[in-house]
Design an enzyme around this catalytic site. Structure first.
Site, short mmCIF file in Angstrom:
data_model
loop_
_atom_site.label_atom_id
_atom_site.label_comp_id
_atom_site.label_asym_id
_atom_site.label_seq_id
_atom_site.Cartn_x
_atom_site.Cartn_y
_atom_site.Cartn_z
N ARG A 117 0.90 -1.15 0.25
CA ARG A 117 -0.01 0.11 -0.14
C ARG A 117 0.98 0.99 -0.14
NH1 ARG A 117 -3.63 -0.15 4.85
NH2 ARG A 117 -4.31 1.64 4.24
N SER A 153 0.85 3.98 2.05
CA SER A 153 0.88 4.79 2.98
C SER A 153 2.40 4.64 3.51
CB SER A 153 -0.14 4.26 4.26
OG SER A 153 0.41 3.08 4.99
N LYS A 166 -3.54 -8.58 10.40
CA LYS A 166 -5.01 -8.36 11.08
C LYS A 166 -6.02 -7.72 9.88
CE LYS A 166 -4.57 -3.53 12.92
NZ LYS A 166 -4.82 -2.53 13.88
N ASP A 167 -5.52 -7.35 8.69
CA ASP A 167 -6.41 -6.80 7.67
C ASP A 167 -6.86 -8.22 7.01
OD1 ASP A 167 -5.98 -4.36 8.58
OD2 ASP A 167 -4.50 -3.69 6.92
N ARG A 205 -13.74 -2.70 18.30
CA ARG A 205 -13.24 -3.66 19.25
C ARG A 205 -12.58 -2.64 20.50
NH1 ARG A 205 -7.82 -4.15 20.53
NH2 ARG A 205 -7.10 -3.16 18.52
N ARG A 206 -11.91 -1.59 20.14
CA ARG A 206 -11.28 -0.84 21.15
C ARG A 206 -12.39 -0.11 21.72
NH1 ARG A 206 -6.55 0.93 16.58
NH2 ARG A 206 -5.09 -0.43 17.43
N ARG A 228 -10.67 7.70 11.07
CA ARG A 228 -9.59 7.06 10.40
C ARG A 228 -8.33 8.06 10.00
NH1 ARG A 228 -12.33 4.37 5.18
NH2 ARG A 228 -10.06 3.87 5.10
N GLY A 229 -7.63 7.46 9.32
CA GLY A 229 -6.38 8.29 8.88
C GLY A 229 -5.06 7.36 9.26
N ASN A 230 -3.86 8.08 8.52
CA ASN A 230 -2.67 7.23 8.98
C ASN A 230 -2.10 7.92 10.26
OD1 ASN A 230 -1.42 10.14 8.47
ND2 ASN A 230 -1.36 9.75 6.46
N VAL A 231 -1.09 7.53 10.71
CA VAL A 231 -0.48 7.63 11.94
C VAL A 231 -0.38 9.11 12.14
CG1 VAL A 231 1.30 7.22 13.46
CG2 VAL A 231 0.41 5.34 12.38
N THR A 242 -1.78 11.61 10.67
CA THR A 242 -2.91 12.33 10.84
C THR A 242 -3.65 12.47 12.16
OG1 THR A 242 -3.22 12.23 8.44
CG2 THR A 242 -5.31 12.68 9.86
N ARG A 243 -3.49 11.24 12.59
CA ARG A 243 -4.29 11.00 13.86
C ARG A 243 -3.95 11.65 15.08
NH1 ARG A 243 -6.26 4.64 13.60
NH2 ARG A 243 -4.51 4.65 12.03
N CYS A 291 -12.65 -8.32 10.77
CA CYS A 291 -11.65 -7.86 11.28
C CYS A 291 -12.26 -6.43 12.14
CB CYS A 291 -10.54 -7.52 10.50
SG CYS A 291 -11.04 -6.31 9.11
#
Length: 328
Positions: free
Chosen positions: A16, A18, A86-87, A134-135, A152-155, A157-158, A245
Site C-alpha cells: 500500500r 501509506s 490483521k487486515d 473492538r477498542r 480514520r487516517g494514517n498515524v 493524521t491521527r 476484522c
C-alpha cells in the site's frame, strides 16, 4: 495460472502507499534481499480502503486493504504482497499462499494523549479517537466516561488531531509506531487485561502465488514459526466466531516455555458493541495444534453466548470522522 520455473531476477514486493505500509514492506523486502541475494523493488498499489472515505464497517471492513494487492499478485504485476496480517480475511484466497509470517512486533495497543496522560488520567468526557469497534467496546467497558470518537487516517493524521486539540487522545497499535520509529509518542501501553489486541495485530503477512518457487524462498528467509503459531491460533478464534476484522473481538496468543517445551497460551474476548456485556475465555495447548486450540476456545465462547453479543443491534456510541489511510 502457470508458475514460473525459477524466481525472478528482481522480486517485486507489492505494498500500500501509506508511509507505514511502505516502511513495513520495505523492511520485509530488505530482509529477503539480505537472506537470498535477490534484487528487490517496492510496487505501490492503491486499495479500496485507501480510496474510500467511508467508515470501515460501511465499506465491508474485512479485506478492504487486501483485495487490490492480491489482484496485483495474481495478475503478475507483483511477485509478493505484504499486508498487516490483521487486515486479512480469515477465509483462504484461491491461488494465494501465506508464504511467511515474519517475527511479530509487540501486538499491544497504545494511547497517545495530550499532556502525557494515561487512559485512567483522562477526565470524564475526554474525546478519544479510534476507528475500531473492538477498542471502543473494551474502553467503554472500563467505565471511564470517555467520549469515543470514530476516526480514520494514517498515524501522522491521527496524532495531529491530538496535537491540535481536536482530540484529547487516540488509540493506535504499538507496532505501527515502532515501524515508524515513533514509539516515544505513546503515553501509555495498554495492558491486554484491559484491552486485548486484534487477532494478528503486530504481525505481517507475506503472500505469494500458490505453487510459485518464491513461496519456499520466502518461508525459509522470513517465516518465524512462533509468530505464525500465535496468529494462526488468534485467527482461528476469529474464524470460528465468524467475525470480521472490524468486529468487537480481541485475541492474543503467545508461545511460552513450559515444563515440556514450548506451549501456546491464548486469551480472547467477544463484546457487545457498547462493551456492556462480554464473554472472555483463555486456553493453552500445543504449538503444533495452534488452529485447533483457537477453534476449541472460540467454540466455548459461542456456547457462552458470544455470537449473540456481537450480533446485537445496539450501536456503539461513535461519531464517524472520515479521513483515509493506514489502519493501525
Amino acid at each position: 495460472m502457470t508458475s514460473p520455473a525459477t524466481s525472478p531476477a528482481t522480486v517485486r514486493f507489492g505494498t500500500r502507499r501509506s508511509a507505514l505500509a511502505r516502511a513495513q514492506s520495505g523492511r520485509v523486502a530488505a530482509d529477503f534481499a539480505a537472506a537470498t541475494g535477490h534484487d528487490v523493488e517496492l510496487v505501490e498499489i492503491t486499495t479500496e480502503g485507501d480510496v474510500s472515505q467511508a467508515a470501515l464497517a460501511q465499506i465491508g471492513g474485512t479485506g478492504v486493504f487486501v483485495g487490490a494487492l492480491r489482484e496485483a499478485l495474481l495478475d503478475g504485476r507483483v511477485d509478493v504482497a505484504v499486508h498487516s496480517l490483521k487486515d486479512l480475511p480469515t477465509a483462504p484466497a484461491e491461488g494465494v499462499a501465506l508464504a511467511a509470517v515474519p517475527p511479530r512486533e509487540d501486538p499491544r495497543d497504545v494511547l497517545v494523549a495530550r499532556d502525557g496522560l494515561t487512559l485512567g488520567e483522562l477526565p470524564v468526557g475526554a474525546r478519544v479517537g479510534t476507528g475500531s469497534p473492538r477498542r471502543v467496546a473494551q474502553i467503554q467497558a472500563l467505565g471511564l466516561g470517555l467520549d469515543l470518537v470514530g476516526v480514520r487516517g494514517n498515524v501522522d493524521t491521527r496524532i495531529a488531531k491530538v496535537a491540535s486539540g481536536e482530540l484529547d487522545a487516540v488509540v493506535l497499535a504499538r507496532a505501527g509506531l515502532a515501524r515508524l520509529d515513533r514509539v516515544a509518542d505513546a503515553t501509555e501501553v495498554l495492558d491486554p487485561i484491559q484491552v486485548l489486541p486484534a487477532p494478528g495485530q503486530g504481525a505481517l503477512a507475506v503472500e505469494s502465488r500458490a505453487g510459485d518457487p518464491l513461496e519456499t524462498e520466502l518461508r525459509e528467509a522470513l517465516d518465524d514459526p512462533r509468530s505464525r503459531a500465535a496468529v494462526t491460533c488468534e485467527r482461528a478464534v476469529l474464524a470460528t466466531l465468524e467475525a470480521g476484522c472490524s468486529a468487537p473481538v480481541g485475541a492474543l496468543a503467545e508461545v511460552v516455555e513450559g515444563d515440556d517445551g514450548d506451549e501456546l497460551w491464548v486469551r480472547a474476548v467477544a463484546l457487545s458493541p457498547d462493551g456492556a456485556l462480554d464473554v472472555r475465555r483463555s486456553a493453552s495447548g500445543s504449538v503444533t495444534a495452534a488452529e485447533e486450540v483457537g477453534r476449541t476456545l472460540a467454540g466455548e465462547m459461542l456456547a457462552d453466548g458470544a455470537a449473540d453479543l456481537m450480533h446485537q443491534t445496539t450501536a456503539a456510541s461513535v461519531t464517524t470522522t472520515t479521513t483515509t489511510g493506514q489502519q493501525q
